[in-house]
Design an enzyme around this catalytic site. Structure first.
Site: not given
Ligand code: NAP
Ligand code: G4F
Length: 324
Positions: A124, A126, A148
């Site tokens: 990520s 992050e 995280y």
């Molecule tokens: P998400 O919607 O939160 O999905 C997370 C998945 O992980 C869900 O299917 C959840 O299952 C499963 N999970 C959580 N804990 C588990 C456990 N103990 N055992 C088995 N499964 C478990 O996340 P996403 O946005 O699709 O992201 C996918 C991956 O990419 C994650 O690793 C995230 O950290 C990473 N990532 C995401 C972003 C982004 O912007 N979306 C960016 C960079 C990296 P349940 O449905 O049962 O909760």
């Molecule tokens: O949407 P966010 O919660 O995503 P964040 O923290 O960037 O993390 C996501 O992206 C990561 C990749 O860089 C993934 F690894 C991670 O799993 C996840 O998918 O927040 C985005 C930004 C932050 O700066 C937060 O402080 O939005 C700001 N924000 C402002 N108001 C808020 C809010 N975020 C959330 N969730 N809710 C608010 O009300």
């Protein structure tokens, strides 16, 4: 024989798009699901009859070893994580167990069952946290700012370590934020698009939000899962940044979402301390030129198109739910 892929996190946003994509590529798709008292298969319901779900948990290594023995996959995509940054401060140990140690459990299961299996780790942006370089690329040093982010740095380096120690085809994709109509409601993009739609339809009157100045490089999840697959098709496993190269503030996100419904967000938005973070990631913007050069990957959906797609989807969803 079709190739077999095993996806952890198949019920999540990315898991559902990746499963769809791999089915289109002719794969047999298997997904790890943890036991819950109520089913949470909304994102995969439309493809459920085409995939096989295996019961297990990232906290339980026995279930992983058994899953790999049963499925004998050629490719594993490790998308499972406690992925919500804010929750990682209230559940830091759990986040580390699933998001960091879970990666080791899976890599070690691969080493035990079949070291030929190709492995993708969902790293990520992050990890860049308090950024040491703009834009961020594969060589930018990490400086995570949340439990995280720290857990993801561990997952990243254990992937590199197993690649170098055991010669595994293990790859880390350093993906910047990617969103879609399937994004969880707690993440800022979906929270904003859902509220813009609700307010437009008279179903809500305000949106409570945190830091408006944070900037993110937001892309479309459907584009990003294709990059995951491309990484595992390379002869040599390497790590890649996947991003759009464009960054926008939360304030610009509000502008974009509320303009789709013809409203001024300033009239409806209240800043709320509860959504501020103990340590913030102020700016993320990625340089995906390596992915473009080596994988031929580029994003196809702009920020404005993405937000419009999400608002329109939320409007349709809410109208159906409320019979409007
Ligand atoms: P998400 O919607 O939160 O999905 C997370 C998945 O992980 C869900 O299917 C959840 O299952 C499963 N999970 C959580 N804990 C588990 C456990 N103990 N055992 C088995 N499964 C478990 O996340 P996403 O946005 O699709 O992201 C996918 C991956 O990419 C994650 O690793 C995230 O950290 C990473 N990532 C995401 C972003 C982004 O912007 N979306 C960016 C960079 C990296 P349940 O449905 O049962 O909760
Ligand atoms: O949407 P966010 O919660 O995503 P964040 O923290 O960037 O993390 C996501 O992206 C990561 C990749 O860089 C993934 F690894 C991670 O799993 C996840 O998918 O927040 C985005 C930004 C932050 O700066 C937060 O402080 O939005 C700001 N924000 C402002 N108001 C808020 C809010 N975020 C959330 N969730 N809710 C608010 O009300």
């Amino acid at each position: 024989m079709p190739k077999r892929a095993f996806i952890t996190g198949i019920t999540g946003q990315d898991g559902s798009y990746l499963a769809e994509f791999l089915l289109q590529q002719g794969y047999e798709v298997f997904g790890l699901v943890r036991r819950t008292s109520t089913l949470n298969f909304e994102r995969i319901r439309h493809i459920q009859d085409q995939i096989t779900l295996i019961s297990g948990d990232m906290l339980d290594q026995t279930s992983m070893i058994q899953a790999l023995r049963d499925i004998q996959p050629q490719e594993i995509y490790n998308l499972a994580a406690q992925s919500f940054v804010q929750t990682s401060w209230s559940q830091p140990v759990f986040t580390g167990d699933v998001t960091a140690l879970g990666v080791t459990r899976l890599l070690d299961a691969i080493r035990t069952v079949n070291p030929e299996i190709r492995f993708y780790q969902a790293s990520s942006s992050e990890m860049f946290g308090k950024v040491q370089e703009v834009p961020q690329r594969e060589t930018t040093p990490f400086y995570p700012r949340s439990p995280y982010g720290v857990a993801k740095v561990y997952g990243h380096w254990i992937t590199v370590n197993y690649r170098e120690s055991y010669n595994l085809h293990a790859t880390s994709g350093i993906l910047f934020n990617h969103e879609s109509p399937r994004r969880g409601l707690e993440f800022v993009t979906r929270k904003v698009t859902h509220h813009a739609a609700k307010i437009k339809l008279g179903l809500a009157h305000e949106l409570r939000i945190g830091n408006l100045d944070a900037q993110r490089d937001w892309g479309f999840a459907g584009d990003y899962v294709q990059a995951m697959w491309l990484m595992l098709q390379q002869d040599t496993p390497e790590d890649y940044v996947i991003a759009t190269g464009q960054t926008h503030s939360v304030e610009k996100l509000l502008d974009a979402a509320f303009s789709v419904v013809g409203l001024d967000w300033r009239r409806y938005t209240v800043q709320d301390e509860r959504f501020m973070r103990p340590a913030e990631v102020d700016l993320l913007v990625g340089d995906a030129s390596k992915a473009k050069r080596r994988l031929g990957w580029t994003p196809s959906v702009s920020f404005e198109q993405l937000i419009q797609m999400m608002v329109e989807s939320d409007l349709a969803l809410l109208k159906a739910e409320h019979h409007l």
